[in-house]
Design an enzyme around this catalytic site. Sequence first.
Site, PDB file in Angstrom:
ATOM      1  N   ARG A 152       1.090  -1.363  -0.173  1.00 60.01           N
ATOM      2  CA  ARG A 152       0.117   0.223  -0.422  1.00 60.01           C
ATOM      3  C   ARG A 152       1.040   1.475  -0.219  1.00 60.01           C
ATOM      4  NH1 ARG A 152      -2.497  -3.340   4.248  1.00 60.01           N
ATOM      5  NH2 ARG A 152      -4.794  -4.213   3.032  1.00 60.01           N
ATOM      6  N   LYS A 176      -2.507  -2.773   7.366  1.00 59.99           N
ATOM      7  CA  LYS A 176      -3.513  -1.316   8.701  1.00 59.99           C
ATOM      8  C   LYS A 176      -3.556  -2.732  10.047  1.00 59.99           C
ATOM      9  CE  LYS A 176      -6.426  -1.062   4.603  1.00 59.99           C
ATOM     10  NZ  LYS A 176      -7.594  -0.918   3.958  1.00 59.99           N
ATOM     11  N   HIS A 244      -2.073   3.210  -5.911  1.00 56.95           N
ATOM     12  CA  HIS A 244      -2.777   2.567  -5.265  1.00 56.95           C
ATOM     13  C   HIS A 244      -3.034   1.127  -6.743  1.00 56.95           C
ATOM     14  CE1 HIS A 244      -4.043   0.049  -2.700  1.00 56.95           C
ATOM     15  NE2 HIS A 244      -5.436   0.309  -3.493  1.00 56.95           N
ATOM     16  N   ARG A 247      -0.760  -1.611  -7.080  1.00 55.82           N
ATOM     17  CA  ARG A 247      -1.126  -2.573  -5.889  1.00 55.82           C
ATOM     18  C   ARG A 247      -1.829  -3.639  -6.297  1.00 55.82           C
ATOM     19  NH1 ARG A 247      -1.435  -4.368  -0.677  1.00 55.82           N
ATOM     20  NH2 ARG A 247      -3.486  -5.085   0.387  1.00 55.82           N
ATOM     21  N   HIS A 270      -4.796  -8.847   3.413  1.00 52.99           N
ATOM     22  CA  HIS A 270      -5.906  -8.651   3.698  1.00 52.99           C
ATOM     23  C   HIS A 270      -6.305  -9.545   4.716  1.00 52.99           C
ATOM     24  CE1 HIS A 270      -6.617  -8.218  -1.023  1.00 52.99           C
ATOM     25  NE2 HIS A 270      -6.017  -6.846  -0.621  1.00 52.99           N
ATOM     26  N   TYR A 279      -9.386  -9.939  -7.244  1.00 53.21           N
ATOM     27  CA  TYR A 279      -8.559  -9.619  -8.619  1.00 53.21           C
ATOM     28  C   TYR A 279      -9.110 -10.917  -9.160  1.00 53.21           C
ATOM     29  CZ  TYR A 279      -6.075  -6.535  -5.498  1.00 53.21           C
ATOM     30  OH  TYR A 279      -6.283  -5.398  -5.173  1.00 53.21           O
TER      31      TYR A 279
END
Length: 319
Positions: A152, A176, A244, A247, A270, A279
Amino acid sequence: MLIGYCIEDFLNYLEVERGSSPNTIEGYAVDLGLFLSFLKQNDLPLNAEDITVQHLRQFLVYLKKERGNAPVTVKRKVSTIKSLYNFICRERIYGIDYNPAIQLATIKTCRKLPQILSLEECKTFLKGIKQVSLFPERDYAMFLLFLQSGCRLLELKMMKLSDLNLKEKTVRFLGKGNKERIVPLTGDTCRSLQGYLDVRRPKVETDYLFLSTHGKPISKRGIQQNFRDMAEKTGVYRPGLSVHKLRHTSLTLLLKEGVDIRCLQEIAGHADISTTQVYTHVAGEDIRKQMEKHPLAVIDSDTESQLIREMAYEVYNVC
């Protein structure tokens, strides 16, 4: 309890206890600030216990008709309000044990497939950087790292020298929720990073890896603008393309090469596999194009008619 105080407590909880990223907290703050402003401007209840599902529906109408928000934006704001009330009910210090947002119907949205660069565009972009960049060692290493690791923007900006292990060919990202993950690096990426480190000259001593041309830690805005400039100069830019999307490009290329989706989830960082599964749809478009090359994709009309007659005859006999 005033909803404003609840919002303040919730944002503090996200920062201190949940360890949410600054971007996540800012997003919640913006959404909840808009909700609070709407309540005040329309003389609606400001006590959390007095807010009903009807008030929430009024807010959704306002978002759609007056602000022109897309369904995906409205859905995010509903999710934010649900999270706020889940916090309020769980804490049991506000005298509220019911979440009015749970009565709101799920808002239907069409999930857009992420825009990506093709493999050839990636090669053109990376090769071109060396000719057009004012700081080619840094820019080549930075954007190759984006494309190889699928990191990211904030993860790359916050990288420290200590996060790199070129001997072991790995990099550590802080994602995150302050979750760490280790991602392997290719030999080319390691060599490009070493090439950058050889010319890295901080004017202010810092452990941050990527620096601006002024020798200070590069900003998010600086990376975004730099990508736009490099994409335009190398001829791969198109409307909607952002840093972005590198990514998305990385993860899609890995999936097309046969990387297991569970491995892809770990690489991407994730928390939920459903996020990674988008994806598979992108790769599916490529599979669809490849299927058009099937040797039976084109059949001459006489042969096709004969096949249809034979199939109909078999079906008739079976029935």
